[in-house]
Scaffold this motif. Structure first.
Motif, mmCIF file in Angstrom:
data_model
loop_
_atom_site.group_PDB
_atom_site.id
_atom_site.type_symbol
_atom_site.label_atom_id
_atom_site.label_comp_id
_atom_site.label_asym_id
_atom_site.label_seq_id
_atom_site.Cartn_x
_atom_site.Cartn_y
_atom_site.Cartn_z
ATOM 1 N N ALA A 173 0.880 -1.167 0.084
ATOM 2 C CA ALA A 173 -0.138 0.004 -0.087
ATOM 3 C C ALA A 173 0.776 1.277 0.142
ATOM 4 C CB ALA A 173 -0.962 -0.105 1.084
ATOM 5 N N MET A 174 1.388 1.612 -1.135
ATOM 6 C CA MET A 174 2.254 2.638 -1.287
ATOM 7 C C MET A 174 1.771 4.348 -1.261
ATOM 8 S SD MET A 174 5.000 1.275 -1.553
ATOM 9 C CE MET A 174 6.403 2.744 -1.997
ATOM 10 N N SER A 175 0.236 4.118 -0.863
ATOM 11 C CA SER A 175 -0.502 5.240 -1.097
ATOM 12 C C SER A 175 -0.467 5.841 0.280
ATOM 13 C CB SER A 175 -2.072 5.281 -1.310
ATOM 14 O OG SER A 175 -2.561 4.294 -0.505
ATOM 15 N N LEU A 176 -0.210 5.241 1.443
ATOM 16 C CA LEU A 176 -0.128 5.874 2.747
ATOM 17 C C LEU A 176 0.497 7.371 2.843
ATOM 18 C CD1 LEU A 176 0.432 2.707 4.861
ATOM 19 C CD2 LEU A 176 -1.554 4.295 5.112
ATOM 20 N N GLN A 177 -0.164 8.289 3.396
ATOM 21 C CA GLN A 177 0.436 9.638 3.623
ATOM 22 C C GLN A 177 0.526 10.011 5.010
ATOM 23 O OE1 GLN A 177 -2.326 12.119 1.443
ATOM 24 N NE2 GLN A 177 -1.860 11.250 -0.545
ATOM 25 N N HIS A 178 -0.412 9.553 5.749
ATOM 26 C CA HIS A 178 -0.406 9.868 7.325
ATOM 27 C C HIS A 178 -0.565 8.601 8.144
ATOM 28 C CE1 HIS A 178 -2.665 13.930 6.505
ATOM 29 N NE2 HIS A 178 -1.728 13.566 5.779
ATOM 30 N N ILE A 179 0.444 8.362 9.080
ATOM 31 C CA ILE A 179 0.550 7.248 9.925
ATOM 32 C C ILE A 179 0.695 7.849 11.392
ATOM 33 C CG2 ILE A 179 1.692 5.141 10.509
ATOM 34 C CD1 ILE A 179 2.922 4.640 7.831
ATOM 35 N N ASP A 180 -0.160 7.243 12.078
ATOM 36 C CA ASP A 180 -0.089 7.451 13.555
ATOM 37 C C ASP A 180 -0.300 6.428 14.288
ATOM 38 O OD1 ASP A 180 0.016 8.726 16.107
ATOM 39 O OD2 ASP A 180 -1.597 9.912 15.894
ATOM 40 N N LEU A 181 0.987 5.971 14.978
ATOM 41 C CA LEU A 181 0.791 4.554 15.818
ATOM 42 C C LEU A 181 1.150 4.966 17.171
ATOM 43 C CD1 LEU A 181 2.412 2.025 13.396
ATOM 44 C CD2 LEU A 181 -0.221 2.491 13.854
ATOM 45 N N SER A 182 1.219 6.251 17.572
ATOM 46 C CA SER A 182 1.702 6.742 18.815
ATOM 47 C C SER A 182 0.894 6.494 20.008
ATOM 48 C CB SER A 182 1.904 8.295 18.767
ATOM 49 O OG SER A 182 0.417 8.777 18.708
ATOM 50 N N SER A 183 1.660 6.364 21.148
ATOM 51 C CA SER A 183 0.874 6.061 22.511
ATOM 52 C C SER A 183 0.422 4.588 22.546
ATOM 53 C CB SER A 183 -0.156 7.060 22.879
ATOM 54 O OG SER A 183 0.384 8.270 22.999
ATOM 55 N N ASN A 184 1.286 3.441 22.082
ATOM 56 C CA ASN A 184 0.764 2.216 22.327
ATOM 57 C C ASN A 184 2.287 1.512 22.738
ATOM 58 O OD1 ASN A 184 -1.669 1.447 20.689
ATOM 59 N ND2 ASN A 184 -0.784 2.853 19.328
ATOM 60 N N SER A 185 2.184 0.155 22.704
ATOM 61 C CA SER A 185 3.202 -0.466 23.534
ATOM 62 C C SER A 185 4.224 -1.314 22.237
ATOM 63 C CB SER A 185 2.808 -1.599 24.454
ATOM 64 O OG SER A 185 2.175 -0.862 25.610
ATOM 65 N N LEU A 186 4.371 -0.699 21.138
ATOM 66 C CA LEU A 186 5.079 -1.217 20.108
ATOM 67 C C LEU A 186 6.371 -1.249 20.221
ATOM 68 C CD1 LEU A 186 2.962 0.451 17.129
ATOM 69 C CD2 LEU A 186 2.965 -1.579 18.039
ATOM 70 N N SER A 187 7.242 -2.265 19.930
ATOM 71 C CA SER A 187 8.561 -2.524 20.326
ATOM 72 C C SER A 187 9.476 -3.001 19.061
ATOM 73 C CB SER A 187 8.659 -3.089 21.614
ATOM 74 O OG SER A 187 8.380 -4.650 21.331
ATOM 75 N N GLY A 188 10.904 -3.127 19.429
ATOM 76 C CA GLY A 188 11.433 -3.527 18.367
ATOM 77 C C GLY A 188 12.181 -2.294 17.625
ATOM 78 N N THR A 189 12.692 -2.731 16.426
ATOM 79 C CA THR A 189 13.041 -1.530 15.372
ATOM 80 C C THR A 189 11.942 -0.986 14.477
ATOM 81 O OG1 THR A 189 13.557 -3.140 13.649
ATOM 82 C CG2 THR A 189 15.493 -2.547 15.327
ATOM 83 N N ILE A 190 12.090 0.164 13.993
ATOM 84 C CA ILE A 190 10.850 0.872 13.486
ATOM 85 C C ILE A 190 10.829 -0.024 12.126
ATOM 86 C CG2 ILE A 190 10.178 2.802 12.039
ATOM 87 C CD1 ILE A 190 11.731 4.488 14.085
#
Length: 675
Positions: A282-299
């Motif tokens: 999905a190369m159309s993504l323009q806005h991504i907001d995954l803030s304030s969760n418990s995601l870990s590892g590398t980006i």
């Protein structure tokens, strides 16, 4: 021309006679009547306008009309568009049930008690667009929930609706939504709906383009079916109680997804990677907001391949590792927030993206010098690198190239050397925080030449932007010319007509700045009015430049915990907007300028722990509110509120000793923050 033949009347934004609706009954050919924002008051009359049997469009939005809808409203059986939003209407909605030609209905921002069954809409077979934001939703006995609506909506909004006072705050989704199969736009945000994520909305409405569910109480995991929505452009599930991992299907499919917001949930997962060579990405993504969760590892690596990406917010997670050089490939990136993670390593030197406007990398473990990472980033408005392990000096070769910079936050690093005079070229600067470093030498006098206080200059995100559809009248009118909606995306039409704007307020700029004895968040409109300089907790020496008194619009000034000498400039009396001034823990001498009592906006003031002498300022205006803590640690200082009397007969005070200032020699451990 006879008035009786008039078919359209547009009186928007006018100062109208409140009785105008009673006087237009003779315009029997009228098809369009628009009285938006015309300062109408009182109630809708029961005669006159109700005789307009040919009326197809009625707009009275944005007035101060109140009371119940008159029963004669049901006479307008030709009505296709009705907008009564932004008023104070109350009472029964039954009159609307007779408007069987209605296609567009907006009740938003009133005081209606709207039954969750939508019983008053059941027989409106042509209804396509229903806006009902900011009203009260009420439950009814189960018998009312059995009615199957005869309409098929393409857009519905119920955002920010409350419950009636005698009912539970949380609520289930309206049952009538189960019978909808043509929805393109759904906004149920901030209404405190509960239960599992309503995946059936997607299964039932395969043409869905925007689903906004933020700020509710939905629980459970995000269903993978979101990834199969080929026309889904905006997905916002932020501010709920969702758990589990982010389904790979959301970012793997070939949908038109442009906006993905999953922030402020309980999502987890580590090293979620996607092999972009083996999937239709999905190369159309323009806005991504995954803030304030418990995601870990590398980006995740796939993010750096999104060539259209404009906004990326991964803040307040547990990401680690370095910022890869691939970030420099995101030529369209405007907003980047990776703050409050555990990122390490240096900032890529290629980080001078052509469109970058806001960069937040605070509270990580980034290290190394600031060489040319942001060189010639002329679009950069905010740069926040607070709370890292950055070393070296503030490179004068790149700092002077940031011509649009408004907020510069380098607090709590290990920077050393002088404050470069090139900072004085940043004419848009409104907030400067260089505190808690190891900066030395004198304060550049040219800082007084800047316009600090003229406000934050945000060049990317409009201050008053709001989510959803601004107006859908153009869409409603499209039916008049026979536009076939099945062949076009609803949001595409809205974009073309300039009537749709996805929320940017959720991404409005926010910065942390210490003033008035504490750290505060400034965002949106408030940020426009905040200005300040914090150079505290360094090793700065020499005199306080007289020129700082030219900053007449500045709100906060903190020079505490340095090795400054000389006197307090009397020019500080020109700081008419100053609210917080901290000069404590230095080696300042002489008297406190009497003129400072003219600072009527001053709320917090400290000159404690210096070598000041003479009497304290007169106890009037704001200076009548400051206690002894503002002056303590100056043995040669006398007068109220100190215990030292200024009487000549008293014994002279003792000379200060080294112990009086041992906490103030640039020590980072003992810094107290006032300004």
């Amino acid at each position: 021309m006879s008035w009786s033949n008039v078919e359209q009347m547009f009186l928007d934004d006018s100062l109208l006679d409140p009785n105008i609706l009673q006087r237009i009954g003779g315009l029997t050919s009228l098809k369009t009547l628009s009285l938006s924002y015309s300062r109408l008051i009182g109630t809708l009359p029961h005669h006159g306008w109700c005789d307009l049997r040919k009326l197809e469009e009625l707009n009275v939005d944005g007035n101060a009309l109140e009371g119940k809808l008159p029963s004669c409203l049901g006479n307008l059986t030709s009505l296709r568009v009705l907008d009564i939003s932004r008023n104070r209407f109350t009472g029964d909605l039954t009159p609307l049930s007779y408007l069987k030609s209605l296609r567009y209905l907006s009740l938003s921002r009133n005081l209606f008690q709207v039954p969750l069954s939508f019983i008053f809409l059941t027989n409106l077979t042509d209804l396509k667009i229903f806006f009902c934001d900011e009203n009260k939703l009420v439950k009814e006995p189960p018998i009312f929930h059995t009615s199957i609506p005869k309409f098929q909506l393409i857009a519905i909004t119920l955002s920010k609706c409350t419950s009636s006072d005698d009912q539970q705050v949380t609520k289930e989704l309206p049952k009538s939504l189960y019978f909808q199969h043509d929805l393109r736009y759904i906004d149920l945000s901030f209404t405190n709906f509960n239960g599992n994520v309503p995946f059936w909305l997607l299964e039932n409405n395969t043409k869905l383009e925007a689903l906004l569910l933020m700020g509710n109480s939905f629980t459970g995991e995000i269903p993978p079916c979101f990834g199969s929505m080929r026309r889904l452009s905006s997905l916002d599930l932020s501010g709920n109680q969702l758990s589990g991992e982010v389904p790979r299907e959301i970012t793997m499919n070939s949908s038109s997804l442009q906006i993905l917001r999953l922030s402020n949930n309980k999502l987890s997962g580590r090293d979620t990677e996607i092999d972009i060579s083996s999937v239709d990405f999905a190369m159309s993504l323009q806005h991504i907001d995954l803030s304030s969760n418990s995601l870990s590892g590398t980006i995740p690596r796939w993010i750096w391949n999104l060539s259209d990406l404009e906004i990326l917010d991964l803040s307040n997670n547990h990401f680690e590792g370095s910022i890869p050089v691939e970030v420099c490939n995101l030529d369209n990136l405007e907003y980047l927030d990776l703050s409050h993670n555990s990122l390490s390593g240096s900032i890529p030197s290629c980080f001078n993206l052509p469109s970058i406007t806001h960069v937040h990398l605070s509270q990580n473990r980034l290290s190394g010098p600031l060489t040319y990472a942001f060189y010639n980033s002329s679009s950069l408005v905010t740069l926040d690198l607070t709370g890292n392990n950055l070393t070296g000096n503030i490179n004068p070769k790149w700092i002077g190239t940031l011509s649009s910079l408004s907020v510069l936050l380098l607090k709590a690093n290990q920077l050393h050397g002088p404050i470069p005079s090139q900072l004085c070229k940043l004419n848009s600067l409104s907030i400067l925080d260089l505190s808690q470093n190891m900066l030395s030498a004198q304060i550049p006098s040219c800082l007084g030449n800047l316009t600090f206080g003229l406000g934050y200059h945000d060049k990317s995100f409009p201050v008053d932007s709001f989510y959803g559809v601004v107006s859908m009248r153009d869409i409603a009118s499209a039916w008049y010319i026979g536009m076939e909606l099945n062949s076009v995306n609803l949001l595409d039409i809205l974009d073309r007509e300039g009537t749709y704007e996805y929320p940017t307020w959720y991404m409005e700029e926010k910065v942390e700045f210490t003033t008035k004895s504490g750290s505060y968040s400034y965002k949106g409109n408030i940020l426009e009015y905040m200005s300040g300089i914090d150079l505290s907790c360094n090793n700065l020496t020499g005199l306080i430049p007289l020129e700082l008194g030219n900053l007449s619009e500045i709100h906060a000034l903190n020079l505490s915990h340095n090795n400054l000498t000389g006197v307090i400039p009397s020019s500080f009396s020109n700081l008419k907007q100053i609210e917080s001034m901290d000069l404590s823990y230095n080696n300042l001498a002489g008297e406190i300028p009497k003129q400072l009592v003219e600072l009527n906006s001053l709320e917090v003031f400290s000159v404690a722990h210096n070598n000041l002498s003479g009497s304290t300022p007169e106890r009037k205006a704001q200076f009548g509110t400051f206690d002894e803590k503002s002056y303590e640690g100056n043995p040669l200082l006398c007068g109220t509120p100190l215990n030292n009397s200024c009487s000549k007969s008293d014994s002279p005070p003792t000379e200060p000793t080294a112990s009086d200032h041992e906490d103030g020699e640039g020590s980072l451990l003992t810094c107290t923050f006032f300004a």
